[in-house]
Write an enzyme that holds these catalytic residues in place. Structure first.
Site, PDB file in Angstrom:
ATOM      1  N   LYS A 116      44.073  55.701  54.183  1.00 49.31           N
ATOM      2  CA  LYS A 116      43.019  56.459  53.507  1.00 49.31           C
ATOM      3  C   LYS A 116      41.664  56.076  54.095  1.00 49.31           C
ATOM      4  O   LYS A 116      41.346  54.893  54.217  1.00 49.31           O
ATOM      5  CB  LYS A 116      43.053  56.152  52.006  1.00 49.31           C
ATOM      6  CG  LYS A 116      42.126  57.008  51.159  1.00 49.31           C
ATOM      7  CD  LYS A 116      42.313  56.701  49.686  1.00 49.31           C
ATOM      8  CE  LYS A 116      41.398  57.549  48.819  1.00 49.31           C
ATOM      9  NZ  LYS A 116      41.559  57.225  47.375  1.00 49.31           N
ATOM     10  N   HIS A 118      38.602  57.219  52.874  1.00 52.28           N
ATOM     11  CA  HIS A 118      37.495  57.401  51.946  1.00 52.28           C
ATOM     12  C   HIS A 118      37.806  56.639  50.655  1.00 52.28           C
ATOM     13  O   HIS A 118      38.892  56.072  50.509  1.00 52.28           O
ATOM     14  CB  HIS A 118      37.281  58.890  51.645  1.00 52.28           C
ATOM     15  CG  HIS A 118      38.484  59.539  51.012  1.00 52.28           C
ATOM     16  ND1 HIS A 118      39.565  59.954  51.754  1.00 52.28           N
ATOM     17  CD2 HIS A 118      38.771  59.832  49.716  1.00 52.28           C
ATOM     18  CE1 HIS A 118      40.478  60.476  50.940  1.00 52.28           C
ATOM     19  NE2 HIS A 118      40.023  60.407  49.704  1.00 52.28           N
TER      20      HIS A 118
END
Length: 241
Positions: A116, A118
């Site tokens: 991921k 963000h």
């Protein structure tokens, strides 16, 4: 071993797997090209009562091993994505129910398939494994590739592998090179994938149910034809460890 030697929870799990078509009998072509008389589809443990049953069985297996091996303990259950994710969470909860003082602080962790980029970001979700004793929990072990990938993740996160647990140990020898080519078994004596991983890692590799358990459970249910076919299969493909 007689069927009466099986713990009640194993007998219950086998009966539940049968009635839910998780454990089925017939003719199944495996990835190894072997023709198996039985098949276990762990992905069908997908309803509330079935989730409760399999998570309780994982927890009972870990707890029983810890009772007979006092040095065995752990801080985190690591469930590799994707099938290991619900197993880690639900088994952690069931462990706490068995012994809150011993297991109440056990955490769970899982990896993302894609990192991921963000929010909190990163590869991992859940309890940190850094400096922790970790048990990998998954449904099956076929060639051991997924388990080795999980161990690599644990190492990269600073954890220490102390055990592995899967749902089913088919107690089969590893496929020969001729089988991988679809040419049939060469008849050589070989160990199992679980045995090989156990030797490689030096940690306990536990299984909720083994082929032997299933045979004895079916014998206790009076399913003689299924028992006969499984025993014939085991004579040909049974592992030495």
């Amino acid at each position: 071993m007689s069927s009466t030697d099986l713990p009640e929870w194993k007998t219950h799990l086998i009966s539940l797997a049968l009635s839910s078509n998780i454990l089925t009998f017939g003719t199944y072509t495996l990835k190894s090209h072997r023709i198996s008389p039985y098949f276990v589809n762990c992905g069908l443990f997908s309803k509330a009562r079935l989730i409760r049953a399999i998570a309780s069985a994982y927890a009972q297996t870990l707890h029983t091993h810890a009772l007979t091996h006092p040095t065995f303990t752990f801080d985190v259950l690591f469930g590799p994505a994707y099938k290991g994710i619900p197993l880690a969470a639900t088994t952690a909860e069931k462990l706490a129910g068995l012994d809150e003082e011993r297991w109440g602080e056990v955490g769970y962790s899982f990896n993302r398939k894609e990192v991921k980029d963000h929010g909190e970001g990163g590869l991992m979700v859940g309890e940190s494994m850094k400096g922790k004793r970790v048990v990998v929990i998954d449904d099956v072990m076929t060639a051991g590739t997924a388990i080795r990938e999980a161990i690599s993740i644990i190492d990269s996160q600073g954890g220490k592998l102390v055990g592995i647990i899967v749902a089913i140990d088919r107690q089969e020898k590893m496929p020969s090179e001729s089988e991988k080519r679809g040419e049939g078994d060469d008849g050589s004596v070989r160990g199992s994938t679980i045995g090989e991983v156990r030797r490689e890692t030096g940690v306990p590799v536990l299984a909720v149910l083994t082929l032997e358990d299933i045979v004895e459970g079916m014998r206790g249910l009076g399913r003689g034809e299924e028992v006969r076919r499984m025993e014939e299969y085991r004579k040909v493909y049974g592992a030495t460890d």
